[in-house]
Design an enzyme around this catalytic site. Structure first.
Site, short mmCIF file in Angstrom:
data_model
loop_
_atom_site.label_atom_id
_atom_site.label_comp_id
_atom_site.label_asym_id
_atom_site.label_seq_id
_atom_site.Cartn_x
_atom_site.Cartn_y
_atom_site.Cartn_z
N TRP A 73 81.42 94.51 -19.17
CA TRP A 73 80.20 95.08 -19.76
C TRP A 73 80.15 94.94 -21.27
CZ3 TRP A 73 76.41 94.98 -16.75
CH2 TRP A 73 76.55 95.25 -15.40
N ASP A 132 79.26 102.65 -25.17
CA ASP A 132 78.68 102.63 -23.83
C ASP A 132 79.52 103.56 -22.96
OD1 ASP A 132 77.95 102.11 -21.23
OD2 ASP A 132 78.21 99.93 -21.34
N LYS A 171 75.88 106.90 -12.30
CA LYS A 171 77.29 107.03 -11.89
C LYS A 171 77.61 108.52 -11.67
CE LYS A 171 77.60 102.73 -13.54
NZ LYS A 171 77.55 101.54 -12.72
C1 LIG Z 1 79.77 100.38 -18.32
C2 LIG Z 1 78.44 99.78 -17.95
N1 LIG Z 1 77.63 99.36 -18.92
C3 LIG Z 1 76.43 98.81 -18.65
C4 LIG Z 1 76.02 98.64 -17.36
C5 LIG Z 1 74.69 98.01 -17.08
O1 LIG Z 1 73.86 99.02 -16.69
P1 LIG Z 1 72.46 98.79 -15.93
O2 LIG Z 1 72.76 98.19 -14.61
O3 LIG Z 1 71.94 100.19 -15.85
O4 LIG Z 1 71.63 97.93 -16.80
C6 LIG Z 1 76.83 99.08 -16.30
C7 LIG Z 1 76.39 98.94 -14.89
O5 LIG Z 1 77.07 99.22 -13.96
C8 LIG Z 1 78.07 99.67 -16.60
O6 LIG Z 1 78.89 100.09 -15.63
#
Ligand SMILES: Cc1ncc(COP(=O)(O)O)c(C=O)c1O
Length: 408
Positions: free
Chosen positions: A115, A204, A229
């Protein structure tokens, strides 16, 4: 109804507390005694406005968010924030340093997994500044290419006056998380950051939000999380943003910064109480119910204690499986996540047997992310200690059976 519900160890969207789902079902028919369901009621109604204010307060109170920071609710998930953070913080940097050329503006990214890698890629795509990879966990990994560790403190090289410094606190795909013990080599190196009272530090927290207190929350410029989550259904993004980072993006554009789409500008959300447009009403509702329940249970300290016991139990059985040569953890132990535990089941056909056995016991969504493979156990807040115990008992039974088979 409860007999038919599986134990959902999925990484997100993920399990929600049954009592909340039952209450949400009632709210779908009749929200706050209005006679109108939550998915039908106007977001401008006084009942919804009061609910939204309560959701904000529930987060502020449980995470101890200081008055220097605003809480915003948006849509677009973590992915929209990959872009929004860059655009808003580059606008801020432009207002602070109007004369710098694009190549003199720097954004620091700490890459510890899929991510943060994706976030850095999006920053590169948007342009407007140079990217400095402040640390890349692949360099300090066991094979030079995996995300299996949090880099040691001497691996970080931060810039002096970056437009932003970005890290992902818990890497959901890889099962890597910064330690909250500030003495641990796997902690985030706050002490190495440039000295600046208004540091543009971004985290994040998508997959660990509300699972325990956030270390040094007040030192962050932006903390964001998709709700799907620990908090609620997909569709809602929660952003905690320091007020100096809510800038006049149009004034910055006049100085040469990239224009910021209205749906991504923090200012439009801050000025209109997170409702410059229709918010994700249902997702906010369920999240609010989850947060009320969390407060009643004792807040993030309650979850910290429970989540610690849960992950200790799973790591213990993983360690036993490793000693037997049947399991192999994907991540170096001090870097292991509390929320997502990733491991391999060794041996021909063994993983399929593991998954089928779990499924037969009503335990689902244990298959690892397609890019990593193996098994991923997600232990978000809605997974109870008893459910974790059931999984651990199953793994112990599985290990015993496999040992008998391989010895016979
Ligand atoms: C740590 C993290 N950041 C960003 C994201 C991306 O999020 P989204 O799918 O809501 O765009 C996720 C998705 O699982 C994630 O686990």
């Amino acid at each position: 109804m409860s007999e038919t519900r599986a134990i959902n160890f999925g990484a997100g969207p993920s399990a929600l507390p049954q009592s909340v789902l039952e209450e949400a079902a009632r709210g779908l028919l009749n929200f706050a005694g209005t006679g109108i369901g939550i998915a039908e009621i106007s977001h401008r109604s006084k009942e919804f406005a009061a609910f939204l204010a309560e959701v904000e307060e529930l987060i502020r109170e449980q995470l101890n968010v200081p008055s220097t920071h605003t809480i915003l609710f948006t849509q677009g998930g973590g992915t929209a924030q990959f872009s929004a953070i860059v655009l808003n913080l580059l606008a801020r940097h432009r207002l602070l340093h109007p004369d710098l050329k694009d190549e003199e503006r720097i954004m620091d990214y700490v890459i510890t997994g899929t991510w943060s890698k994706n976030a850095a890629q999006e920053a590169g795509r948007l342009g407007g500044a140079k990217i400095n990879i402040a640390a890349d966990a692949r360099v300090t990994s066991s094979d030079g290419k995996s995300f299996d560790n949090i880099p040691p403190h001497d691996a970080y090289k931060f810039s002096q006056s970056p437009a932003l410094i970005y890290y992902c606190e818990n890497e959901t795909v890889n099962g890597v998380q910064f330690s909250h013990d500030q003495q641990a080599p796997e902690s985030f190196p706050f002490h190495l950051l440039p000295k600046d009272a208004l540091l543009p530090l971004v985290a994040d927290y998508s997959s660990s939000f509300m699972s325990r207190p956030i270390p040094r929350l007040a030192d962050h410029a932006v903390i964001y999380a998709g709700a799907q989550k620990n908090v609620g259904p997909a569709g809602l993004t929660i952003i905690i943003v320091r007020k100096d980072c809510i800038v006049d993006v149009d004034a910055a554009a006049k100085l040469g910064a990239a224009p910021v789409p209205i749906g991504l500008a923090y200012k439009s959300f801050a000025e209109q109480k997170s409702m410059p447009n229709t918010p994700p009403v249902f997702s906010l509702y369920v999240s609010g119910l989850v947060l009320r329940r969390s407060k009643a249970l004792g807040g993030v300290s309650y979850y910290e204690a429970v989540n610690q016991r849960k992950k200790d139990k799973v790591y213990a059985v993983l360690g036993d499986g490793e000693k037997l040569g049947l399991l192999k953890g994907y991540v170096k132990r001090g870097s292991g996540s509390w929320m997502n535990i990733v491991f391999e089941v060794l041996g021909e056909g063994t993983e399929a047997r593991f998954l089928a056995g779990a499924e037969a016991k009503g335990m689902k969504s244990l298959k690892g992310h397609r890019s990593v493979g193996g098994i991923r156990v997600s232990l978000y807040n809605a997974i109870t200690e008893e459910q974790t115990d059931q999984l651990v008992a199953y793994i112990r039974h599985f290990l015993a059976e496999e040992t008998v088979t391989s010895n016979s």
